[in-house]
Scaffold this motif. Structure first.
Motif, PDB file in Angstrom:
ATOM      1  N   TYR A 311      31.221  39.532  44.329  1.00  0.00           N
ATOM      2  CA  TYR A 311      32.303  40.187  43.609  1.00  0.00           C
ATOM      3  C   TYR A 311      32.422  39.581  42.214  1.00  0.00           C
ATOM      4  CZ  TYR A 311      34.232  42.463  47.802  1.00  0.00           C
ATOM      5  OH  TYR A 311      34.431  43.248  48.901  1.00  0.00           O
ATOM      6  N   LEU A 312      32.832  40.409  41.252  1.00  0.00           N
ATOM      7  CA  LEU A 312      33.078  39.949  39.888  1.00  0.00           C
ATOM      8  C   LEU A 312      34.455  40.421  39.448  1.00  0.00           C
ATOM      9  CD1 LEU A 312      31.643  38.585  37.351  1.00  0.00           C
ATOM     10  CD2 LEU A 312      31.347  40.929  36.534  1.00  0.00           C
ATOM     11  N   LEU A 313      35.257  39.498  38.920  1.00  0.00           N
ATOM     12  CA  LEU A 313      36.531  39.882  38.319  1.00  0.00           C
ATOM     13  C   LEU A 313      36.246  40.697  37.068  1.00  0.00           C
ATOM     14  CD1 LEU A 313      39.575  39.780  37.769  1.00  0.00           C
ATOM     15  CD2 LEU A 313      39.228  37.539  36.715  1.00  0.00           C
ATOM     16  N   THR A 314      36.775  41.911  37.003  1.00  0.00           N
ATOM     17  CA  THR A 314      36.520  42.783  35.859  1.00  0.00           C
ATOM     18  C   THR A 314      37.827  43.177  35.183  1.00  0.00           C
ATOM     19  OG1 THR A 314      36.503  44.729  37.308  1.00  0.00           O
ATOM     20  CG2 THR A 314      34.381  43.725  36.793  1.00  0.00           C
ATOM     21  N   ASN A 315      37.753  43.302  33.872  1.00  0.00           N
ATOM     22  CA  ASN A 315      38.860  43.746  33.030  1.00  0.00           C
ATOM     23  C   ASN A 315      38.244  44.157  31.697  1.00  0.00           C
ATOM     24  OD1 ASN A 315      38.601  41.207  31.432  1.00  0.00           O
ATOM     25  ND2 ASN A 315      39.442  40.284  33.288  1.00  0.00           N
ATOM     26  N   GLU A 316      39.030  44.711  30.826  1.00  0.00           N
ATOM     27  CA  GLU A 316      38.485  45.067  29.508  1.00  0.00           C
ATOM     28  C   GLU A 316      39.600  45.224  28.492  1.00  0.00           C
ATOM     29  OE1 GLU A 316      35.132  47.903  27.501  1.00  0.00           O
ATOM     30  OE2 GLU A 316      36.172  48.664  29.255  1.00  0.00           O
ATOM     31  N   GLN A 317      39.342  44.709  27.298  1.00  0.00           N
ATOM     32  CA  GLN A 317      40.207  44.943  26.154  1.00  0.00           C
ATOM     33  C   GLN A 317      39.465  45.874  25.203  1.00  0.00           C
ATOM     34  OE1 GLN A 317      41.226  40.777  25.115  1.00  0.00           O
ATOM     35  NE2 GLN A 317      43.206  41.206  26.028  1.00  0.00           N
ATOM     36  N   GLU A 318      40.129  46.921  24.790  1.00  0.00           N
ATOM     37  CA  GLU A 318      39.470  48.044  24.123  1.00  0.00           C
ATOM     38  C   GLU A 318      38.776  47.693  22.812  1.00  0.00           C
ATOM     39  OE1 GLU A 318      39.645  51.985  24.627  1.00  0.00           O
ATOM     40  OE2 GLU A 318      39.103  50.796  26.373  1.00  0.00           O
TER      41      GLU A 318
END
Length: 537
Positions: A311-318
């Motif tokens: 598993y990988l923690l994912t997020n994103e800032q535009e």
């Protein structure tokens, strides 16, 4: 497959602003690379599109140029693997021909349709509670209500372009469309498909489409690709693709990975709880974790990794690096000053030189930019808030503000945004993350790396050749799939070029400005909502 010299991977990184290609050995040594700029079309209704055929043409040109330079022999290429922008949609017919431009990750035209699907009894953050719990339990996350996931793209086409929707044979992620050109297979991998939000991700060894989620979202199974495990071999190059690229038909095509997931591998931070920060066009702060977990309120969750069974923690800032390029091209200089004689190489060099000039000016400005604050939400935001109506700008500007102030404020504003996300990342993982590896185009700037170290108050490790981290990660994934590498070997194969320790003299100032940065969001989000609300025709 026997080779004449140094067996290597052709690693392709399909970004938003450019296609980067690199020849990388099975041990991660980058032999040489090429860059092909790409055009982005931003539409007034929230659309963001690119031409898939332009991606393919760029790959052909870059590969040919790489081979012509002699940095690698075509006979030494044993595999080809793609790291790609994620959360995009290419609608194709039965031959794989695109029926329209690709809808990419910045496109928000599906917002109203996603909100309608997500809405329900006892709303929580815009989701009906039962629907939200179903998504979280089965997928590990939930769709972004901004409509910027493939779910939003497909629903937009279904409701607003029904004839095209009807004629579509498959909806493919950008990586999967390129893999179709390479291998002839309509397929997606366990890691890539997750942002459609219709797969059950609880068993990492057997991810599958979930009938209940397909029914809940309205996505038809027959218009989606078949699924294969991450880091697996799709097959050999199609003859037509091999001829176009100048490679052997024996070259094996690997499944590839979305940019965030490939970067995690290429950063060398592959052990659990080892973090990396990417400052590219957009930005993210991620790490592998040994468990499935979701933070719906801040748009973060653990999703299947590019490494099988992880598993990988994912997020994103535009918006991150694009803020600096926007300042350079649209405010300080303008495209006409880069045009020169129309030569793309000259334009690229001129642009690189301007960045150096801007960085030197920013270096002369004191930490905190005399309290000029830049808000980097030029295209809304995803994490830690999901709000496509946010917008950017400078706050606290005065007659003493110079170009250097504006440049440094942009670098600091992106760093404040990263700290905002980092606050919730550390809460998510339940521990302090003392050291962070940094990659992406922004990581080439020593000034930016030091600013990030100061703002986050953490040690920042600049990975060697940070702009090629995605390509290196794609090469590692291919070497894993072909049996030439193990995951445990990866950290030692990614050198750290420079380590930046936080400057304690800047601690108090940056703490103050970070608090005001968050206050700017809280104080102005209602204004942004009124100014940028979608009006019906």
């Amino acid at each position: 497959m026997p080779t004449s010299g140094n067996p290597s991977i052709l690693a392709i990184d399909l970004g938003t602003s450019a296609v980067k290609l690199a020849a990388v050995t099975l041990r991660g040594t980058i032999l040489g690379g090429e860059v092909e700029p790409q055009e982005l079309h931003l539409l007034p209704d929230g659309g963001a599109e690119q031409d898939p055929e332009a991606w393919w043409s760029a790959i052909i040109r870059g590969t040919r140029r790489l081979l012509d330079k002699g940095v690698v022999s075509a006979d030494d290429i044993v595999g080809i693997n793609i790291s790609s922008q994620w959360s995009g949609t290419v609608a194709v017919d039965e031959r794989g021909k695109p029926l329209r431009p690709a809808i990419i990750w910045m496109d928000s035209r599906g917002e109203t349709h996603v909100r309608r699907v997500a809405h329900g009894f006892m709303p929580v953050e815009g989701f009906g509670i039962a629907r939200l719990l179903t998504w979280v339990r089965r997928t590990g996350g939930a769709p972004t209500l901004s409509g910027k996931d493939p779910l939003g793209h497909i629903l937009y086409l279904k409701h607003e372009h029904p004839a095209l929707y009807r004629d579509t044979y498959k909806f493919l992620e950008p990586k999967d469309w390129l893999n179709l050109r390479l291998s002839g297979r309509f397929a997606s991998s366990y890691d890539t498909i997750t942002l459609h939000w219709v797969t059950d991700n609880r068993d990492l060894q057997r991810i599958r489409y979930d009938e209940g989620l397909l029914k809940m979202t309205g996505l038809p199974r027959e218009k989606l690709p078949d699924l294969v495990p991450a880091a697996s071999v799709l097959g050999p190059l199609q003859p037509e693709a091999a001829r176009a690229l100048g490679l052997s038909e024996k070259v094996q095509v690997i499944t590839g990975a979305p940019d965030i997931l490939a970067a995690a591998v290429g950063s060398g931070a592959v052990r659990d709880h080892e973090a990396h920060l990417c400052i590219g066009t957009s930005s993210w702060l991620s790490c592998h974790l040994p468990y499935k977990k979701t933070d719906v309120f801040h748009q973060m969750g653990t999703l299947p990794s590019a490494l099988p069974g992880r598993y990988l923690l994912t997020n994103e800032q535009e918006s991150a690096g694009i803020c600096l390029s926007f300042l350079k091209d649209n405010i300080l200089f303008g495209h006409e000053e880069l045009a020169r004689d129309g030569n793309t190489d000259d334009q690229g060099q001129a642009s690189a030189n301007l960045y150096k000039v801007l960085e030197k000016e920013a270096e002369r400005i004191p930490a905190g930019s005399d309290k000029l604050i830049f808000m980097p939400w030029l295209n809304g935001e995803r994490s830690p808030v999901d709000d496509q109506r946010l917008r950017g700008g400078f706050f606290n500007q005065s007659l003493k503000t110079t170009r250097g102030h504006m440049v440094r404020a942009v670098l600091e504003g992106v760093a404040y945004n990263s700290r905002w996300l980092f606050t919730y990342v550390e809460k998510f993982v339940g521990r302090r993350l003392d050291s962070i590896r940094i990659i992406g185009g922004g990581a080439r700037s020593k000034l930016w790396c030091q600013i990030i170290a100061d703002v986050l108050d953490r040690r920042i490790q600049q990975v060697d050749e940070p702009v090629l981290a995605n390509a290196r990660g794609a090469a590692f994934q291919a070497a894993l799939a072909l049996g030439h590498l193990t995951v445990d070997e990866i950290p030692s194969l990614v050198p750290v070029a420079h380590t930046f320790e936080p400057n304690p003299q800047n601690r108090g100032l940056y703490d103050e400005l970070f608090r005001e940065f968050v206050n700017l969001y809280k104080s102005n989000k209602a204004i942004f909502a009124r100014l940028n609300r979608v009006r019906s025709a």
